[in-house]
Design a protein around this motif. Structure first.
Motif, PDB file in Angstrom:
ATOM      1  N   LEU A 363       0.824  -1.208   0.000  1.00 39.57           N
ATOM      2  CA  LEU A 363       0.000   0.000   0.000  1.00 39.57           C
ATOM      3  C   LEU A 363       0.859   1.258   0.000  1.00 39.57           C
ATOM      4  CD1 LEU A 363      -2.791  -1.084   2.480  1.00 39.57           C
ATOM      5  CD2 LEU A 363      -3.027  -0.665   0.045  1.00 39.57           C
ATOM      6  N   GLN A 395      -3.355 -11.216   1.794  1.00 38.51           N
ATOM      7  CA  GLN A 395      -4.555 -10.409   2.028  1.00 38.51           C
ATOM      8  C   GLN A 395      -4.456  -9.746   3.387  1.00 38.51           C
ATOM      9  OE1 GLN A 395      -7.352  -9.408   0.270  1.00 38.51           O
ATOM     10  NE2 GLN A 395      -5.959 -10.044  -1.358  1.00 38.51           N
ATOM     11  N   ASN A 406     -17.210  -1.207   1.608  1.00 38.90           N
ATOM     12  CA  ASN A 406     -17.860  -0.179   0.806  1.00 38.90           C
ATOM     13  C   ASN A 406     -19.362  -0.206   1.065  1.00 38.90           C
ATOM     14  OD1 ASN A 406     -18.904   1.462  -1.168  1.00 38.90           O
ATOM     15  ND2 ASN A 406     -17.588   0.678  -2.789  1.00 38.90           N
ATOM     16  N   PHE A 421     -12.788 -10.815 -10.334  1.00 39.95           N
ATOM     17  CA  PHE A 421     -11.705 -10.100 -10.994  1.00 39.95           C
ATOM     18  C   PHE A 421     -10.662 -11.067 -11.538  1.00 39.95           C
ATOM     19  CE2 PHE A 421      -7.615  -7.827 -10.897  1.00 39.95           C
ATOM     20  CZ  PHE A 421      -7.904  -6.895 -11.867  1.00 39.95           C
ATOM     21  N   TYR A 422     -10.303 -12.067 -10.733  1.00 38.39           N
ATOM     22  CA  TYR A 422      -9.283 -13.004 -11.187  1.00 38.39           C
ATOM     23  C   TYR A 422      -9.885 -14.194 -11.904  1.00 38.39           C
ATOM     24  CZ  TYR A 422      -5.862 -10.402  -8.503  1.00 38.39           C
ATOM     25  OH  TYR A 422      -5.036  -9.431  -8.038  1.00 38.39           O
ATOM     26  N   SER A 472      -9.779 -14.400  -1.943  1.00 35.32           N
ATOM     27  CA  SER A 472      -8.579 -14.371  -2.788  1.00 35.32           C
ATOM     28  C   SER A 472      -7.746 -15.628  -2.608  1.00 35.32           C
ATOM     29  CB  SER A 472      -7.710 -13.164  -2.443  1.00 35.32           C
ATOM     30  OG  SER A 472      -8.401 -11.973  -2.648  1.00 35.32           O
TER      31      SER A 472
ATOM     32  N   ARG B 207      -7.164  -2.309  -3.073  1.00 30.05           N
ATOM     33  CA  ARG B 207      -5.811  -2.275  -3.644  1.00 30.05           C
ATOM     34  C   ARG B 207      -5.044  -3.539  -3.293  1.00 30.05           C
ATOM     35  NH1 ARG B 207      -3.204   3.015  -1.671  1.00 30.05           N
ATOM     36  NH2 ARG B 207      -1.439   2.221  -2.838  1.00 30.05           N
ATOM     37  N   VAL B 208      -5.257  -4.042  -2.064  1.00 28.26           N
ATOM     38  CA  VAL B 208      -4.558  -5.270  -1.682  1.00 28.26           C
ATOM     39  C   VAL B 208      -5.047  -6.442  -2.531  1.00 28.26           C
ATOM     40  CG1 VAL B 208      -4.132  -6.897   0.187  1.00 28.26           C
ATOM     41  CG2 VAL B 208      -4.111  -4.465   0.652  1.00 28.26           C
ATOM     42  N   ILE B 209      -6.343  -6.440  -2.857  1.00 32.35           N
ATOM     43  CA  ILE B 209      -6.853  -7.497  -3.722  1.00 32.35           C
ATOM     44  C   ILE B 209      -6.148  -7.437  -5.079  1.00 32.35           C
ATOM     45  CG2 ILE B 209      -8.921  -8.197  -5.035  1.00 32.35           C
ATOM     46  CD1 ILE B 209     -10.551  -7.454  -2.536  1.00 32.35           C
ATOM     47  N   GLY B 210      -5.707  -6.257  -5.458  1.00 27.25           N
ATOM     48  CA  GLY B 210      -4.989  -6.124  -6.715  1.00 27.25           C
ATOM     49  C   GLY B 210      -5.804  -5.504  -7.826  1.00 27.25           C
ATOM     50  N   LEU B 211      -6.946  -4.901  -7.465  1.00 27.52           N
ATOM     51  CA  LEU B 211      -7.776  -4.284  -8.499  1.00 27.52           C
ATOM     52  C   LEU B 211      -7.040  -3.090  -9.095  1.00 27.52           C
ATOM     53  CD1 LEU B 211     -11.250  -4.218  -6.730  1.00 27.52           C
ATOM     54  CD2 LEU B 211     -10.318  -5.956  -8.219  1.00 27.52           C
ATOM     55  N   PRO B 212      -7.173  -2.875 -10.407  1.00 23.92           N
ATOM     56  CA  PRO B 212      -6.533  -1.712 -11.013  1.00 23.92           C
ATOM     57  C   PRO B 212      -7.241  -0.410 -10.618  1.00 23.92           C
ATOM     58  CG  PRO B 212      -7.782  -2.949 -12.640  1.00 23.92           C
ATOM     59  CD  PRO B 212      -7.826  -3.744 -11.380  1.00 23.92           C
ATOM     60  N   ILE B 215     -10.842   0.541 -11.858  1.00 24.77           N
ATOM     61  CA  ILE B 215     -11.965  -0.186 -11.253  1.00 24.77           C
ATOM     62  C   ILE B 215     -12.235   0.369  -9.855  1.00 24.77           C
ATOM     63  CG2 ILE B 215     -12.676  -2.399 -10.274  1.00 24.77           C
ATOM     64  CD1 ILE B 215     -11.630  -3.815 -12.570  1.00 24.77           C
ATOM     65  N   ARG B 219     -15.904   1.699  -9.339  1.00 17.02           N
ATOM     66  CA  ARG B 219     -16.766   0.850  -8.517  1.00 17.02           C
ATOM     67  C   ARG B 219     -16.819   1.280  -7.059  1.00 17.02           C
ATOM     68  NH1 ARG B 219     -18.848  -4.084  -8.871  1.00 17.02           N
ATOM     69  NH2 ARG B 219     -18.042  -4.856  -6.902  1.00 17.02           N
ATOM     70  N   HIS B 220     -15.689   1.773  -6.546  1.00 14.53           N
ATOM     71  CA  HIS B 220     -15.636   2.009  -5.106  1.00 14.53           C
ATOM     72  C   HIS B 220     -15.733   3.485  -4.741  1.00 14.53           C
ATOM     73  CE1 HIS B 220     -14.988  -2.129  -3.972  1.00 14.53           C
ATOM     74  NE2 HIS B 220     -14.158  -2.233  -4.994  1.00 14.53           N
TER      75      HIS B 220
END
Lengths: 569, 310
Positions: A363, A395, A406, A421-422, A472, B207-212, B215, B219-220
């Motif tokens: 991060l 994670q 969210n 996503f994956y 994940s 971000r940790v999930i790896g989403l660009p 997105i 989305r968020h």
């Protein structure tokens, strides 16, 4: 001795358009001069509301609907606003939770003290200034005369709380109400502040009401305890009796839920009184389930390897380099975590432990050093298949369950996001099935799928966060203070869940906390951090039984010691 | 958990909503919404309810020009609010003109919102150089009064068009001019909200999930910034309607052949001193009522969505 404060049958209600909510129901308590009464309960129990009701500072639309508050023989409910204003300050002092916001940042400490002294005791001029110096001395601030000219931002959190206490004492009150006075402070400062309140109470023969959720605080300071649950008082009594021999079921489970610091237990005692009995939920058969599938990579013996990590934040920006102010948040940190291990990172606020976690999670960008996840270097890298695959193994569970979800997305979509996503599931119906299973597995039940996060309590939200992390299929789980925003009873459930998941899935866990008893129960090895540096890394048993570094010893001494009551008392 | 297990009907959940509750308990919001609704409905239904078609030369007779409202001496019941200098029925022209004003206002605000929110979210999410460049552009634009920027863009737009197309495209030029003037407001609010949201842990978790980044932004972050943006969009609608009227009043906007409210006020203004007050008065009062209602709605929305401001 006659009672200083005598509350009988107090009801406080909050009328809303959906009907009247009772925040406090039929509460009675008495307080003698020179006595410290602890008011303990979990969030929403109504303990702060009682404190505010005494001084008539209820947030509108809250109002006292029944009962009487007798203070030194007069009923505070009969006083008008003007009379109450004089009573507050002169007769009753208040200490609030957050010393950051309870002082005026634009006035010097001296000006704030003198103003309060002039208002409450009618002492003026140099006499008022002398009294301010005396007050600062009595709360343990050195060079009191010089510090009068300081502004609040020039004091540390603990010092500021001392000033707040001095302000509360300015009118020589007979009663002080302290609402979570140490919750915003670190443990080492917490001990000093509690000691200070205790000695001032004895010296000045004041009555003190301490409102807190922390049973450790109560054990340290209170003479008598009242336990509140759901707006009602469930038990009142001598502190030793309550802590060692609680009568009410709720008190029993509340005390049992406090993690022990003196020995390692297999599981946390869960508080069944609150969540209404052990929940039976369907768990998934991991051998056959999607979640248990072994993914490609050969497991390496080292999950996380961090070498000479550095991170500096710019506190003050400036065009010229020499004018900039930096904070070295992480200073030359090296550690390595074995696969399947549970590693604890402990330290007080500002020690850099969360920054380390965020650096590992990618991060923040690092300023120097290397981070390897399963032997793949990932520091400052975002692209490349190897890096992305390595990062997908990791994670994170965050501290604040209210901001980590969210609010505008349904629970099922929150959990399904990494799967979609994956594209780790073959069809949309499989995604739904996996989400259903995950929610069941974390003990939430699949009925949660179609709801939005705001419909859940803090503990339930933390379960959703865990389900999202599991979606994940991580091998490493970083938990950044996962339970510090939760009540102790809920904390036990979440920690047990994390333990179970680690056992079942063989997760590597990096567990960050300021709470030593929790660390002791959760971790195999621990690193103690201070000022961005690691003081000591040792196995949990070694650290707790024979700490080497002076700072580790210091921290361990300050650990809340409820168990002492059995021995010393 | 706040919700009981009994499933409420969709309607019950709607009325249970705090914003809906705030609406039905705020009389000014209800009245404003009613007026705005009537005004917008009347404008859009103009071809159905207007007594005449002011764009149909067959229905206009110069003989009936400059007639006062029906209740004034010399007025005719055929023309309730009188006629203008060309003999067009005032009521019909106002209905048709209001339609143009509202369409221009809504599309211009939408354009400004699209541009401003996109730039604002990008600016807040990425920070650094991107942020500096976008926000300095916004700052520069904000140093010039909005109407001057609109006139400038409008002038450039007209000059760029071939002469024979100017009349037909005037309305689009006005929309673009007002939309381009509006965007810094939206960008600022969107950027501020993005800065707050991006710090929150759900964004970090994404971000940790790896989403660009894109997105995460769409989305968020975007859905969580919509509340303050809706508020300024409502207030912005009132401002855009005024901006259009101002441009038209200055003769820079909608041509008199298809008049908007602003054009009608300008045309009427020329006859004001001849005693023909109704040609300018009725369009003006319609504009005031419309803008006032939209503004009241915006004020209410700001209070309802930000309980802390009260």
């Amino acid at each position: 001795m006659s009672a200083l404060l005598d509350i009988k049958g107090l009801d406080v209600s909050f009328p809303t358009r959906r009907g009247t909510t009772y925040a406090v129901r039929d509460v009675s308590l008495t307080l003698k001069p020179g006595e410290i009464l602890g008011l303990v309960g979990e969030s929403g129990a109504g303990k702060s509301t009682v404190g505010n009701a005494i001084v008539n500072l209820l947030e509108p639309p809250g109002e006292i609907t029944a009962g009487e508050i007798m203070f030194q023989g007069m009923n505070l409910r009969d006083q008008d606003a003007e009379a109450m204003r004089n009573i507050r300050g002169q007769k009753i002092g208040m200490i609030f939770q957050d010393p950051q916001t309870s002082l005026n940042p634009l006035m010097t400490i001296g000006a704030q003290l003198v103003e309060t002294i002039m208002k409450t005791t009618q002492v003026f001029g140099s006499a008022a200034i002398n009294k301010a110096i005396d007050l600062l001395n009595s709360v343990g601030i050195d060079q009191a005369e010089a510090r009068l000219k300081s502004y609040p931002h020039q004091f540390s959190g603990g010092m500021r709380q001392r000033v707040v206490i001095a302000l509360a004492l300015a009118g020589d009150p007979d009663l002080v109400i302290a609402d979570e006075p140490t919750t915003a402070l670190d443990v080492s400062i917490q001990a000093q502040i509690l000691e200070l309140i205790k000695s001032l109470c004895r010296e000045r023969k004041m009555g003190v009401i301490i409102v807190t959720h922390d049973i450790g605080v109560i054990a340290n300071i209170a003479d008598r305890v009242s336990v509140m649950y759901n707006g009602a008082m469930v038990e009142t009594g001598d502190v030793r009796q309550i802590l060692t021999d609680p009568q009410h079921e709720y008190t029993k489970s509340l005390i049992a839920a406090v993690p022990r610091g003196d020995m390692k237990v297999h599981r946390f005692t869960s508080v069944d009184y609150i969540e209404g009995g052990a929940q039976t939920h369907r768990r998934i058969d991991l051998d056959r389930h999607w979640l248990g599938e072994k993914l490609g990579q050969q497991p390496s013996p080292t999950a996380i390897s961090v070498d000479a990590l550095n991170k500096t934040f710019v506190l003050k920006k400036a065009f010229l380099k020499r004018n900039r102010v930096y904070l070295q948040a992480v200073n030359n940190v090296s550690l390595s975590i074995k696969t399947g291990e549970s590693f604890g990172l402990v330290g007080e606020s500002g020690s850099g432990k969360s920054t380390v976690a965020r650096l590992i999670a990618g991060l923040y960008n690092v300023d120097g050093g290397s981070i390897k996840l399963f032997d793949q270097e990932v520091a400052n890298k975002r692209t490349g298949k190897d890096v992305i695959d390595a990062r997908r193994n990791l994670q994170m569970i965050f501290q604040d369950p209210y901001s980590s979800l969210n609010a505008r997305i349904r629970v099922q979509d929150i959990v399904a996001e990494p799967i979609r996503f994956y594209k780790t599931a073959s069809s949309e119906s499989e995604v739904k099935q996996i989400v259903r299973d995950l929610l069941d597995h974390v003990g939430l039940g699949s009925a949660a799928m179609l709801k939005y996060p705001h419909e859940f309590s803090g503990g339930q939200r933390q379960r959703i966060s865990i389900a999202r992390a599991l979606a994940s299929r991580p091998k490493i789980l970083i938990c950044d203070e996962p339970t510090s925003a939760l009540d102790v009873s809920v904390q036990a459930h979440i920690l047990n869940l994390l333990k179970d998941l680690q056992d079942e899935l063989g997760l590597t866990m990096l567990f960050i906390s300021h709470d030593l008893p929790v660390i002791r129960q959760m971790c195999d090895r621990v690193a103690v951090m201070r000022h961005g540096e690691i003081c000591e890394i040792a196995s949990t048993e070694t650290l707790f039984n024979a700490p080497q570094h002076p700072y580790s010893k210091h921290l361990l001494e300050l650990m809340p010691s409820m168990e002492d009551f059995g021995k010393t008392g | 958990m706040s919700s009981p297990d009994i499933q409420k009907s969709r309607w019950q959940r709607f009325t249970d909503n705090d914003i809906v509750y705030s609406f039905v308990t705020t009389p000014s919001a209800m009245v404003a919404a009613l007026i705005a609704f009537i005004a917008i409905a009347a404008a859009f239904a103009a071809p159905l309810i207007a007594p005449y078609d002011p764009f149909d030369p067959a229905q206009i007779s110069l003989w009936d020009g400059k007639m006062p409202p029906a209740w004034v001496e010399g007025g005719s019941p055929a023309y309730v609010l009188g006629t203008d200098n060309q003999g067009r029925d005032m009521l019909s022209t106002i209905l048709y003109g209001g339609r143009i004003s509202i369409v221009v206002g809504i599309t211009a605000v939408f354009l400004g919102m699209l541009l401003g929110v996109t730039l604002g979210v990008i600016s807040g999410y990425f920070g650094g150089m991107v942020d500096t460049v976008i926000m300095r552009m916004a700052d520069v634009q904000l140093t010039i009064p909005g109407i001057l920027v609109a006139i400038l863009i409008n002038g450039i737009g007209r000059a760029a068009l071939p002469l024979e197309l100017r009349e037909d495209f005037a309305i689009y030029v006005v929309i673009v001019a007002i939309g381009l003037t509006d965007w810094p407001q939206f960008a600022r609010v969107a950027r501020g909200a993005t800065l707050v949201e991006a710090e929150k842990e759900y964004v970090q978790s994404a971000r940790v999930i790896g989403l660009p980044g894109w997105i995460i932004m769409i989305r968020h972050i975007l859905p969580n910034t919509m509340r303050p943006i809706l508020v300024i969009a409502t207030i912005g609608l009132a401002l855009a309607i005024i901006a259009e009227a101002t441009l038209s009043f200055l003769g820079q906007g909608i041509p008199p052949t298809t008049p908007s409210l602003g054009t009608l006020i300008r045309v009427g203004n020329e006859y004001l001193f001849s005693g023909l007050w109704w040609i300018t008065f009725f369009p003006a009062i319609s504009l005031v009522i419309l803008v006032f209602a939209v503004n009241l709605l915006g004020d209410w929305m700001r209070d309802a969505l930000n309980p802390k401001l009260r």
